[in-house]
Design an enzyme around this catalytic site. Structure first.
Site, PDB file in Angstrom:
ATOM      1  N   CYS A   1       0.856  -1.181   0.000  1.00 44.86           N
ATOM      2  CA  CYS A   1       0.000   0.000   0.000  1.00 44.86           C
ATOM      3  C   CYS A   1       0.898   1.238   0.000  1.00 44.86           C
ATOM      4  O   CYS A   1       2.111   1.151   0.145  1.00 44.86           O
ATOM      5  CB  CYS A   1      -0.899   0.006   1.232  1.00 44.86           C
ATOM      6  SG  CYS A   1       0.014   0.140   2.793  1.00 44.86           S
TER       7      CYS A   1
ATOM      8  N   GLU B   1       0.546  -0.318  16.451  1.00 41.27           N
ATOM      9  CA  GLU B   1      -0.298   0.811  16.066  1.00 41.27           C
ATOM     10  C   GLU B   1      -1.226   1.214  17.210  1.00 41.27           C
ATOM     11  O   GLU B   1      -1.413   2.400  17.499  1.00 41.27           O
ATOM     12  CB  GLU B   1      -1.123   0.478  14.824  1.00 41.27           C
ATOM     13  CG  GLU B   1      -1.991   1.645  14.373  1.00 41.27           C
ATOM     14  CD  GLU B   1      -2.953   1.285  13.265  1.00 41.27           C
ATOM     15  OE1 GLU B   1      -4.054   1.871  13.240  1.00 41.27           O
ATOM     16  OE2 GLU B   1      -2.619   0.423  12.425  1.00 41.27           O
TER      17      GLU B   1
ATOM     18  N   ASN C   1      -3.105  -7.103   8.975  1.00 40.35           N
ATOM     19  CA  ASN C   1      -3.959  -7.117   7.783  1.00 40.35           C
ATOM     20  C   ASN C   1      -3.811  -8.411   6.985  1.00 40.35           C
ATOM     21  O   ASN C   1      -4.766  -8.880   6.367  1.00 40.35           O
ATOM     22  CB  ASN C   1      -3.696  -5.883   6.916  1.00 40.35           C
ATOM     23  CG  ASN C   1      -2.444  -5.973   6.087  1.00 40.35           C
ATOM     24  OD1 ASN C   1      -2.443  -6.471   4.967  1.00 40.35           O
ATOM     25  ND2 ASN C   1      -1.335  -5.501   6.637  1.00 40.35           N
TER      26      ASN C   1
ATOM     27  N   SER D   1       1.902  -5.158   3.340  1.00 40.11           N
ATOM     28  CA  SER D   1       3.327  -4.908   3.570  1.00 40.11           C
ATOM     29  C   SER D   1       4.209  -5.907   2.819  1.00 40.11           C
ATOM     30  O   SER D   1       5.371  -6.097   3.165  1.00 40.11           O
ATOM     31  CB  SER D   1       3.633  -4.960   5.071  1.00 40.11           C
ATOM     32  OG  SER D   1       3.125  -6.147   5.654  1.00 40.11           O
TER      33      SER D   1
END
Length: 345
Positions: A39, A153, A251, A294
């Site tokens: 991304c 995060e 993710n 990633s």
């Protein structure tokens, strides 16, 4: 959750090939999800570390993993990057890059106290959530942060206002939440969650707190959402879905879960093609392939080569969106934008 994000073009055709009578295609084939892989936030973070190496030479320190991918981390380590768990491990006055997952204000303060030169590679979409926490804490809201306990995060986001943020990870956590004023509560989320799982948690929170506010805009990032949509589009056709990604990548793990819930008969997370257990292929005709946000596409290409050598050479790309988002480099590096191309991606 909104259906589209800036810089995203919906695909005009997401049909999956079959026979003229509409029945599924027969024979060994691969359905390759698009979008997949890197991304904009990951691309920006990896390039930031590479630029730092070009400008200043090794060693360059990185707090935590720059992104959650073994190949990327190992490749950068070979080039002179030193990954540390805490800022205190970085020698005073040295250069440190903060990872794409973001850090709390306390980490920035510690870096200043140690006279460290810093490059902040936090994904802009994570920064957006940090700013939401700061804004709503200032307005004296209780903030319910949906996310996975221990994820970097989440730690950075909660650190913006630790006295106002409560983490909601599981359904059981919903019942443990304690707010001061039910009319001044807002939910926010980690950017890399499953959309369906997040909305399930939101519904549970709304049952407890009917006046809870929604975020000003979607917190789950466009890339996470797009990769899940692409997997959903092909999962029911797949006997097996292989997700390229690391076990600490939130993710990527969610893509396995989404594939199974959307009808895939089997699904596994792998870092490299060599990790595929050939017994998974027994009785399999259609293999779905995707990768986390990633993951450099070279790893997906290696997996496709591995599958082709075993008879799965017919590859059909299933496109559900075309991503055109790009982020500027961290401000500390913008003056060096004309540097050499990346060797990690």
């Amino acid at each position: 959750m909104s259906a589209a994000s800036p810089g995203i073009e919906p695909a005009t055709d997401v049909s999956i090939g079959g026979r003229p009578d509409g029945s599924p295609a027969k024979g060994k084939r691969v359905l390759l999800a698009k979008p997949r892989g890197y991304c904009a936030g990951v691309d920006r973070a990896v390039i930031a570390v590479e630029k730092a190496l070009e400008l200043y030479g090794p060693p360059v320190y990185v707090r935590k993993e720059i992104v959650h991918n073994r190949h990327v981390v190992d490749t950068l380590r070979e080039r002179g990057v030193i990954f540390v768990e805490e800022t205190s491990e970085v020698p005073e006055g040295a250069l440190v890059v903060f990872s794409a997952h973001g850090v709390s204000p306390a980490v920035h303060t510690e870096a200043e106290e140690r006279n460290l030169r810093t490059i902040d590679a936090t994904c802009p979409l994570v920064t957006k959530v940090h700013k939401e926490v700061t804004r709503f804490a200032k307005d004296d809201y209780d903030i319910l942060l949906i996310g996975h306990e221990g994820h970097e995060e989440v730690e950075g986001t909660a650190g913006e206002a630790p006295d106002r943020v409560q983490l909601v990870d599981t359904a059981e956590d919903v019942g443990k939440v304690d707010v001061r004023d039910p009319s001044k509560v807002i939910w926010l989320s980690q950017t890399t969650l499953s959309v369906d799982e997040t909305m399930e948690r939101v519904d549970q929170l709304k049952e407890r707190f009917p006046q809870i506010s929604d975020p000003p805009s979607d917190d789950i990032c466009y890339a996470t959402t797009n990769r899940q949509v692409a997997v959903k589009a092909m999962a029911a056709e797949c006997d097996l879905v292989l997700v390229v990604g690391s076990t600490n990548s939130s993710n990527s793990k969610r893509l396995v879960e989404v594939a199974l819930k959307a009808g895939a008969r089997d699904a596994h997370l792998i870092d490299f093609a060599r990790e595929v257990d050939e017994t998974w292929l027994d009785g399999v005709e259609t293999v779905g392939v995707t990768s986390g946000a990633s993951v450099p596409d070279v790893l997906v290409m290696e997996l496709l080569e591995w599958l082709a050598e075993r008879g799965w050479a017919d590859v059909e790309e299933v496109t559900t969106a075309n991503e055109k988002i790009a982020f500027a480099l961290p401000r500390e590096l913008r003056k060096a934008e004309g540097g050499a191309p990346s060797s990690v991606r």
